[in-house]
Each structure stands twice: as structure tokens, then as C-alpha cells.
Design a protein around this motif. Sequence first.
Motif, PDB file in Angstrom:
ATOM      1  N   HIS A 271       0.851  -1.190   0.000  1.00 41.79           N
ATOM      2  CA  HIS A 271       0.000   0.000   0.000  1.00 41.79           C
ATOM      3  C   HIS A 271       0.882   1.234   0.000  1.00 41.79           C
ATOM      4  O   HIS A 271       1.884   1.296   0.721  1.00 41.79           O
ATOM      5  N   ARG A 272       0.505   2.213  -0.833  1.00 40.35           N
ATOM      6  CA  ARG A 272       1.189   3.503  -0.841  1.00 40.35           C
ATOM      7  C   ARG A 272       0.168   4.589  -0.557  1.00 40.35           C
ATOM      8  O   ARG A 272      -0.874   4.642  -1.188  1.00 40.35           O
TER       9      ARG A 272
ATOM     10  N   ARG B 158      -4.849   6.741   9.172  1.00 40.28           N
ATOM     11  CA  ARG B 158      -3.450   6.824   8.775  1.00 40.28           C
ATOM     12  C   ARG B 158      -3.185   6.022   7.503  1.00 40.28           C
ATOM     13  O   ARG B 158      -2.443   6.453   6.640  1.00 40.28           O
ATOM     14  N   TYR B 159      -3.800   4.856   7.420  1.00 40.32           N
ATOM     15  CA  TYR B 159      -3.692   4.066   6.196  1.00 40.32           C
ATOM     16  C   TYR B 159      -4.677   2.918   6.261  1.00 40.32           C
ATOM     17  O   TYR B 159      -5.260   2.627   7.313  1.00 40.32           O
ATOM     18  N   GLU B 160      -4.870   2.271   5.127  1.00 42.05           N
ATOM     19  CA  GLU B 160      -5.707   1.077   5.037  1.00 42.05           C
ATOM     20  C   GLU B 160      -5.215   0.245   3.864  1.00 42.05           C
ATOM     21  O   GLU B 160      -4.896   0.786   2.808  1.00 42.05           O
ATOM     22  N   PHE B 161      -5.122  -1.057   4.046  1.00 48.56           N
ATOM     23  CA  PHE B 161      -4.699  -1.910   2.947  1.00 48.56           C
ATOM     24  C   PHE B 161      -5.458  -3.228   3.010  1.00 48.56           C
ATOM     25  O   PHE B 161      -5.890  -3.674   4.067  1.00 48.56           O
TER      26      PHE B 161
ATOM     27  N   ALA C  64      -3.657  -7.516  -1.916  1.00 46.59           N
ATOM     28  CA  ALA C  64      -4.066  -6.549  -2.933  1.00 46.59           C
ATOM     29  C   ALA C  64      -3.384  -5.223  -2.691  1.00 46.59           C
ATOM     30  O   ALA C  64      -3.473  -4.678  -1.617  1.00 46.59           O
ATOM     31  N   PRO C  65      -2.693  -4.662  -3.713  1.00 42.99           N
ATOM     32  CA  PRO C  65      -1.969  -3.419  -3.498  1.00 42.99           C
ATOM     33  C   PRO C  65      -2.841  -2.177  -3.589  1.00 42.99           C
ATOM     34  O   PRO C  65      -2.405  -1.110  -3.251  1.00 42.99           O
ATOM     35  N   GLU C  66      -4.091  -2.327  -4.046  1.00 47.94           N
ATOM     36  CA  GLU C  66      -4.894  -1.139  -4.203  1.00 47.94           C
ATOM     37  C   GLU C  66      -5.465  -0.694  -2.868  1.00 47.94           C
ATOM     38  O   GLU C  66      -5.552  -1.451  -1.921  1.00 47.94           O
ATOM     39  N   ARG C  67      -5.866   0.581  -2.810  1.00 53.60           N
ATOM     40  CA  ARG C  67      -6.459   1.109  -1.600  1.00 53.60           C
ATOM     41  C   ARG C  67      -7.907   0.675  -1.514  1.00 53.60           C
ATOM     42  O   ARG C  67      -8.583   0.491  -2.509  1.00 53.60           O
ATOM     43  N   VAL C  68      -8.411   0.574  -0.288  1.00 50.97           N
ATOM     44  CA  VAL C  68      -9.796   0.132  -0.106  1.00 50.97           C
ATOM     45  C   VAL C  68     -10.571   1.113   0.750  1.00 50.97           C
ATOM     46  O   VAL C  68     -11.609   0.779   1.292  1.00 50.97           O
ATOM     47  N   ASP C  69     -10.071   2.346   0.865  1.00 47.70           N
ATOM     48  CA  ASP C  69     -10.757   3.334   1.697  1.00 47.70           C
ATOM     49  C   ASP C  69     -11.646   4.268   0.881  1.00 47.70           C
ATOM     50  O   ASP C  69     -11.934   5.374   1.283  1.00 47.70           O
ATOM     51  N   GLY C  70     -12.064   3.801  -0.306  1.00 49.71           N
ATOM     52  CA  GLY C  70     -12.942   4.608  -1.137  1.00 49.71           C
ATOM     53  C   GLY C  70     -12.217   5.365  -2.215  1.00 49.71           C
ATOM     54  O   GLY C  70     -12.827   5.893  -3.132  1.00 49.71           O
ATOM     55  N   SER C  71     -10.900   5.458  -2.150  1.00 50.29           N
ATOM     56  CA  SER C  71     -10.129   6.141  -3.178  1.00 50.29           C
ATOM     57  C   SER C  71      -9.472   5.107  -4.077  1.00 50.29           C
ATOM     58  O   SER C  71      -9.540   3.913  -3.831  1.00 50.29           O
TER      59      SER C  71
END
Length: 594
Positions: free
Chosen positions: A68-69, A481-484, A538-545
Motif C-alpha cells: 500500500h502507498r 493513517r492508512y488502510e490496505f 491486494a496493493p490497491e487502496r480500499v478506503d474509497g479512493s
Amino acid sequence: MTDEAPSAGTLVLVAVAALLVVAPLSGVAAAALTGSGGVAAQPDDPDAPTDALAAATALQSGNETVVHRGENATVVRRGAFSIADETDRAYSSMEDEPVVANGQVYGVFTGNKLVGDEGEQRFFSALYALDAETLDAEWRVEFETAGLHGRPVVADGTAYVVMYEQNDGTGPDTYSLHAFDAESGDRLWNHELGSIPYDRRGEAWGTHDRYHPIYVVDGRVHTLTVDAGLQTLVALDPASGEVAWRQAGVAAGVGTDGERIYAGYRDGQEEFAAGGVVALEPATGETVWTRPNGDLYGQQRVSLVENGRVYVARPAPLDSDAVANVHALDAATGEAVWTETASGNSRIAITAVYPASETVVGETWSPIDETDEPKIQGFDDATGDTRWAVSSNRLGPTWTVYAGERNLYVHSAGGFSAYAGDTLHGPDTDGFFPQATWSQSYGDFDDVREIAEADDTLYELRTTTTRVAVSAFDASAGDRRYEFAVEGLRPYMTVANGTVYLETAGLIRAYEAVDPGAVPTAASGATADADPAGATDAPERVDGSTAADDSSTAPTLPGPLARRGPLGAPLAVFAGMALGIVTSGLLVGRRYRF
């Protein structure tokens, strides 16, 4: 060759030669500019390229992977361990969450294994010790036909685990405490704790809830025997496993503050026979004080030992009009500080104590009376008076309480709220007081499986029937702060030393959040986080963005030229060839003046 005008054939040959040399190089340059797999842009700081290269080299030297980035943090998977790869699928799952101690991760895996010449299937368990940074296996110990009871405890260089040998209903299950050298895995000793018929296990497990108690205090290992009815608190020598002392009649849990061992006792086998609480010296077993129930009947369960007090709860009989009570005892003397009724419910457990607000938090419920709703209740730690209580009527049909060092968290099907521990005060009321410090909804996730607070960060394991994600929030303000996202259904989570450990289906993975600038984009590669057993993170973000919202991964060119979509790769190649042709033409024209 002279500067005279060359022949047409010569010009064609020169142009073709230049094209063959320059076009591929230009194509590579164009691909680097339009894609994410080329050379990273060089920063203005002259020292930065060296640092970025060192970080990339360190990241790619092992099995670390960027999963996650984000603007606030880059999450790196530092290591992974697959029990399937380690044992050729002899074990299929893990019991409970991993335990991190002594620079190691301890886990007990279970499953069926083929043994003997005829390949007979037998049930096995294996205790593993893994390196906490790399998750490389350091040692393992196998148990045949045995399962985990509680979770491993590590203290003073020794790993302790309680296992029970199953008898498939043909006889009682036998429980034993095993001790291993934490560094080598060498078995030091094992001590049998007793046996109990399978259909009566609940009577023993009810004394200590989910985890079998193991306390290492003052040179002794303290634990409980396993019997139906009354149990015995036993203290063992950690070097030999020999019994140092025993305390019979334990009926309702044990606890410690590091100075003494506290236990609820009962004078007879009847559930509500007279009893009380006893404080014992850990090394010798000598009685420091006893606190009988007095005119109250029934045992007092040691629920929590904290803030210089022993908090005990006395349940009420299910077939009576009596109510449950909470008692706060002075840990040094056993004197009663206060006593309070537990909102009319017949069962109560103390969840947390927040000294800054002088508030004790308890959970109350009734196993048989549906009209007596479960509640969260706040007690004044100075007087015992009820400050507030909130029932399921306000919380919803299902809710769970988690006590962190900073906040009290209440989560249900729709989301969760954080209540700062130093603000948990208020008047007697039937509503939750005070207002939540901050709240979070689950979005398109169904529920939260686990939450953990550490170092002013709340870690949350969000789940659906098909997806799992880890979220990290500022525990003070609630900012994400982050979510992955990770793959695997219903995993267990442990947080230690800034690292998130996840276990699912026999796979343990370790994740760490680092500064976004510490890991260059090129270090993550173009592939997902591949695990030994074939699972991926999964490397994509899952916080709606989306990834395009993340400045560290946003492409600088339109989608097709950035190698995204069905035309991305061909257009990138054509762009490179066009740039090569133009460059070749310029070079030839400059040399021959045409």
C-alpha cells in the motif's frame, strides 16, 4: 566521407542504421516516462539517489513487498510464513492469534497428517517459533492428538503452552503444561494438569474464560489444574516443573499485579456456597489476606487487578431475584473499598479501569432473562456509585467492548466509537456518557473482527464474507493513517512493536508502516504481494479512493500513454519509435546538412 551531398542510397542506409540504434533507446526512455516500471525520477537532493537506491536494495533483498502507498504511510510486508510449504500441507490452520515475545512469533498449527506405512490420518498440532522480523522458522515441536488450550506465554527465556490430548469421546481429555527453551525449542518438562470428560469441559473452562492462566511471578510458574468443579492453583519450579505449592478450592479465576497472586475461592462444591478472595505470596503460597463474602453468598470472581485494587464480581443465582454485585478490594490489605449492584443483571465482568477519570467499566448480562438487556456500566472508582449505564437498546442487537490504554472502544454492526478514558465520567443516566471522542463507520465492510490499540494507534481488522482489510487510525483524533487489503477469510491479528501480524489458513504475514519517502516507487515492482502458498495481498487502496488519488503512484500522462488500458502497450511502443525516428533524422540532417 566528405561534406558533399551523398547519394540517395547512402542516406537511406545511414538513416536506417541510426534508427536501429537510437529508436530502441528512445523507446526505453519513453516507456520509463509513461509507465511505473522504469527508472525512478531523480530528486533535487544529491544525496537522495544514494539513499533511494539503498532502500530499494534493502527492500528487494528479501521477501519484502510494498502492499500500500499513501500520503501518510507506505505499508510493507516484511515477511511471510506458510505452514503448507513448511510441512507439505500436514497442517491446515492455526489456533488463535500469534503471540509475539522474545523477538519471536509463536503459533500453534493444527491439522491431519499421514503417518505409518499405510498412511493413516492422525490429528497433530505443532508449536512454531518464528523470527519476528523475517518470519523464518527457528524451531517447532509436534503434539499428536493434542489441541491448544489458551495461548503460548513466554517469560524469562521459556515458552509455556497448555495442550489437551483428545480422546474422541472414548475417555476424558487430558491437559498438560509444557515448557520449552525459547531459543532452541528444547523440551524442558511437562506437568499434567488433570483430565475432564469432554461433555464437562465447560465447567473447567468457565473458571478462566478463553485463555488458560499462566503467570510467571517471583520465580514460580502459576497455573490452574483442569477439573470439573473446584480447581487447584499450582505453582511450579520453572527449571524442573516440580510443584512448589498448591492452593485448593479455586472457583472463580485468578489474577496478579506482579507482587501477589489473587484467587476467588469457594468452601464447597455448590456453585453458590460461601466463598471469597484470597491473596497469596507467589514464591511460597503463604496467605497474605482473605476476604470472605460476609453476609453475601456465592463466590467472587477475580475479574481484574489494576490500580492497586482487586476488582471482583459476584454473580447472582439464575433462579432467584438476587442481583449481581461488584466489589473493589484494596490489593495490599483486602479491605473492601466499595460495593455496587450491577444493574440488576446476574452476570458481570470488569473490563477496564481508567484512573485519569476514576472510572471502572464493566459489562453485565443475563444468560436467561431476555428482558434484562446486556449493558455497559461505568462505576465511580472512589465510591462505587454508578455514573452511567447504556443497554443494548441504545447500542444495537450486537456489540463488543475493547479496552485500550487510551480509549474505550464500542463496536457493533454499523461501526465503532472511541471514548477517551480520561473523559469517562458523568451523572447517573440511562444513556452513554460522555459523547464519543470520535467514530468510524465500516463503509462497505460488514463488521470488525478485531481491534487493537498500541502506541497511540488503533488497528482494525475489517471484514466481509469475501474481503479483509487492515485500517490504522490516530487513537486520539480518529484520523485514518492508512488502510490496505489482504486476502484470506477471517484472519487473526496481533500488533507488536509497530508490526501487524496476520494469520489466516496456516499463513502468517508481517506488515510494517514506514515513511512514504523511505521506499522508492521502483522498489515495489509491478506485481502484487505474492505469498508462499499462492495468496496475494491486494496493493490497491480500499478506503474509497483509487491508486490514482495517491500522489506516489499517480501517472503523469493520460491512461493509454501510461500503459493502462488495451491500447497502452502499443501506444507506448509507437511513441518510442516515433521519438527514435525524429532523433535519428535530426542526427543525420545535422551531419549531412539536408
